[in-house]
Scaffold this motif. Structure first.
Motif, PDB file in Angstrom:
ATOM      1  N   ALA A  72      69.903  47.584  22.329  1.00 10.36           N
ATOM      2  CA  ALA A  72      69.211  48.497  22.777  1.00 10.36           C
ATOM      3  C   ALA A  72      67.748  48.581  21.855  1.00 10.36           C
ATOM      4  O   ALA A  72      67.852  48.017  20.771  1.00 10.36           O
TER       5      ALA A  72
ATOM      6  N   SER B 122      77.843  44.063  21.213  1.00 12.32           N
ATOM      7  CA  SER B 122      78.093  45.290  21.953  1.00 12.32           C
ATOM      8  C   SER B 122      76.405  45.271  22.676  1.00 12.32           C
ATOM      9  O   SER B 122      75.427  44.950  22.193  1.00 12.32           O
ATOM     10  N   ALA B 123      76.643  45.856  23.906  1.00 11.66           N
ATOM     11  CA  ALA B 123      75.320  46.302  24.595  1.00 11.66           C
ATOM     12  C   ALA B 123      74.465  47.281  23.998  1.00 11.66           C
ATOM     13  O   ALA B 123      73.321  47.084  23.877  1.00 11.66           O
ATOM     14  N   SER B 124      75.082  48.017  22.886  1.00  7.46           N
ATOM     15  CA  SER B 124      74.075  48.816  22.140  1.00  7.46           C
ATOM     16  C   SER B 124      73.653  48.055  21.276  1.00  7.46           C
ATOM     17  O   SER B 124      72.311  48.522  20.696  1.00  7.46           O
TER      18      SER B 124
ATOM     19  N   SER C 179      72.318  44.278  32.190  1.00  9.52           N
ATOM     20  CA  SER C 179      70.909  44.220  31.269  1.00  9.52           C
ATOM     21  C   SER C 179      71.263  43.490  30.124  1.00  9.52           C
ATOM     22  O   SER C 179      70.484  42.992  29.474  1.00  9.52           O
ATOM     23  N   ALA C 180      72.497  43.807  29.422  1.00 12.07           N
ATOM     24  CA  ALA C 180      72.569  43.049  28.179  1.00 12.07           C
ATOM     25  C   ALA C 180      72.683  41.459  28.240  1.00 12.07           C
ATOM     26  O   ALA C 180      72.216  40.669  27.478  1.00 12.07           O
TER      27      ALA C 180
ATOM     28  N   ASP D 285      79.757  49.769  31.079  1.00  7.44           N
ATOM     29  CA  ASP D 285      79.609  49.998  32.694  1.00  7.44           C
ATOM     30  C   ASP D 285      79.000  48.519  33.086  1.00  7.44           C
ATOM     31  O   ASP D 285      78.243  47.842  32.538  1.00  7.44           O
ATOM     32  N   ARG D 286      78.906  48.318  34.447  1.00 16.64           N
ATOM     33  CA  ARG D 286      78.343  47.176  35.068  1.00 16.64           C
ATOM     34  C   ARG D 286      76.929  47.099  34.888  1.00 16.64           C
ATOM     35  O   ARG D 286      76.295  45.927  34.586  1.00 16.64           O
ATOM     36  N   ALA D 287      76.176  48.093  34.878  1.00 14.40           N
ATOM     37  CA  ALA D 287      74.650  48.275  34.807  1.00 14.40           C
ATOM     38  C   ALA D 287      74.368  47.683  33.365  1.00 14.40           C
ATOM     39  O   ALA D 287      73.613  46.995  33.059  1.00 14.40           O
ATOM     40  N   ALA D 288      74.924  48.378  32.238  1.00 10.84           N
ATOM     41  CA  ALA D 288      74.710  48.014  30.892  1.00 10.84           C
ATOM     42  C   ALA D 288      75.195  46.471  30.650  1.00 10.84           C
ATOM     43  O   ALA D 288      74.533  45.778  29.742  1.00 10.84           O
ATOM     44  N   ARG D 289      76.117  46.253  31.307  1.00  9.16           N
ATOM     45  CA  ARG D 289      76.649  44.628  31.069  1.00  9.16           C
ATOM     46  C   ARG D 289      75.614  43.729  31.741  1.00  9.16           C
ATOM     47  O   ARG D 289      75.053  42.665  31.191  1.00  9.16           O
TER      48      ARG D 289
ATOM     49  N   ALA E 285      80.346  46.289  27.161  1.00  5.00           N
ATOM     50  CA  ALA E 285      79.428  47.147  27.601  1.00  5.00           C
ATOM     51  C   ALA E 285      80.000  48.397  28.392  1.00  5.00           C
ATOM     52  O   ALA E 285      81.189  47.869  28.699  1.00  5.00           O
TER      53      ALA E 285
END
Length: 376
Positions: A200, A195-197, A233-234, A227-231, A225
């Protein structure tokens, strides 16, 4: 020319146990030229779910190209047995097996076995990392040409090409070697969910341990993720830490609901009649996600709401649109899951070493090699 996508799909169908259902879904995925399909599993008491590994092994002879990736948990199981089971799937599918690594983190699952209390999630993922390492060593413990099948001498294997793995870890020790030949792919594809989290700064210990396992062992990461931004970044962080050989597929809901696609009534009728079909707006939204640029990922793991309906739409309309855009292969060019993902077949780690089956102290009789020694 645009870079082609790697696509996979989940086949989860609660309440369905018939092999024909899963074979039909895999056939649709194969018609869409997806890299692989997954089937979830765990030790939670859910009577509406089949054994994922057994189900995919059953449909392996009914499919020809699509990869087959069951969830197999590393908690409350032995890595020696898991390695053999996944290896068997690779053999019956002729090199199309993968392993979606899972852990059992509930008290209910722990009580079902009664061997130990539920462990913290970070400890479970550390154990999972060790289990994958053991499996990889066991897959390598037979050299590719270890089978000689010499009927004149009655020798099935060349013992000099079987090797102890001698793994000693916090959770178990495994001596090996395996009792099955090296898999057709060398090592079946290892898939881990992230998960993107988990990436973090304030990630939980369990999330950090899961990322560590993925960086160390995964061939493919299924990235969740919001959204696209979190995707982006991760995916960037994973790529920096794991290297370019890692394949990152973003989890994407692929619900393609039935809607009214046309008006068939005539003017002045009491009620216009429509024809039922896939909601075109839903298809367009999915295509927009699949064709977006700058995502940071190699492709997408599609999670249908209704597998038969949604995979049919995928094969009939989404896949042709992606092919027209140059984003999806028109046909399979390889036979194995590693071929589909563009991953090399790994060399065996013991192939260049002298046989570790050679006796160190007291001689070991040739007729009774020490195989499959496991201590947990």
């Amino acid at each position: 020319m645009p870079r082609q996508l790697h696509l996979s799909a989940a086949l989860d169908s609660p309440g369905r146990f018939d092999a024909g259902h899963y074979a039909a879904l895999a056939g649709l995925a194969e018609r869409a030229t997806l890299d692989f399909v997954t089937l979830d599993d765990s030790f939670t008491p859910e009577p509406g779910r089949p054994d994922a590994l057994a189900a995919l092994a059953r449909i392996a002879p009914l499919t020809g190209r699509v990869g087959l990736v069951p969830t197999v948990t590393t908690t409350h199981t032995e890595p020696f047995h898991t390695s053999i089971s996944v290896n068997t799937l690779d053999w019956v599918s002729k090199g199309r097996a993968g392993w979606l690594v899972g852990v059992s983190a509930t008290d209910t699952e722990a009580k079902a076995f009664g061997r130990r209390p539920v462990a913290p999630v970070d400890e479970l993922w550390a154990e999972a990392a060790d289990a994958v390492e053991v499996a990889a060593r066991l897959w390598d413990s037979w050299e590719d040409d270890a089978e000689i099948r010499d009927t004149a001498t009655g020798r099935f294997v060349d013992r000099d090409k079987l090797h102890y793995v001698d793994f000693e870890g916090r959770h178990f020790s495994v001596r090996g070697p395996s009792i099955t030949p090296r898999p057709p792919q060398g090592r079946p594809v290892v898939v881990l969910p992230v998960s993107a989290s988990d990436l973090a700064p304030d990630a939980s210990p369990g999330g950090r341990a899961r990322v560590a396992a993925a960086i160390r062992h995964a061939d493919v990461v299924l990235l969740d993720a919001p959204d696209r931004a979190a995707r982006l970044s991760a995916a960037t962080e994973l790529r920096l830490r794991a290297g370019e050989s890692l394949r990152i597929l973003a989890r994407l809901d692929a619900a393609l609901p039935v809607g009214i696609t046309g008006i068939t009534g005539t003017a002045g009728s009491d009620g216009d009649a429509g024809t039922a079909g896939t909601d075109r707006a839903a298809e367009e939204r999915l295509l927009a996600e699949l064709t977006a640029t700058g995502t940071g990922v190699d492709g997408f793991h599609l999670v249908p709401a209704d597998p038969l309906r949604d995979l049919t739409a995928l094969a009939d309309r989404i896949a042709p649109a992606l092919r027209a855009a140059g984003l999806l292969r028109p046909a399979y060019t390889g036979r194995t899951l590693r071929d589909h993902l563009g991953l090399d077949r790994p060399a065996g780690r013991y192939s260049t070493l002298p046989s570790s089956l050679a006796p160190v102290a007291a001689p070991v009789p040739a007729a009774s090699p020490a195989l499959a020694e496991v201590t947990r």
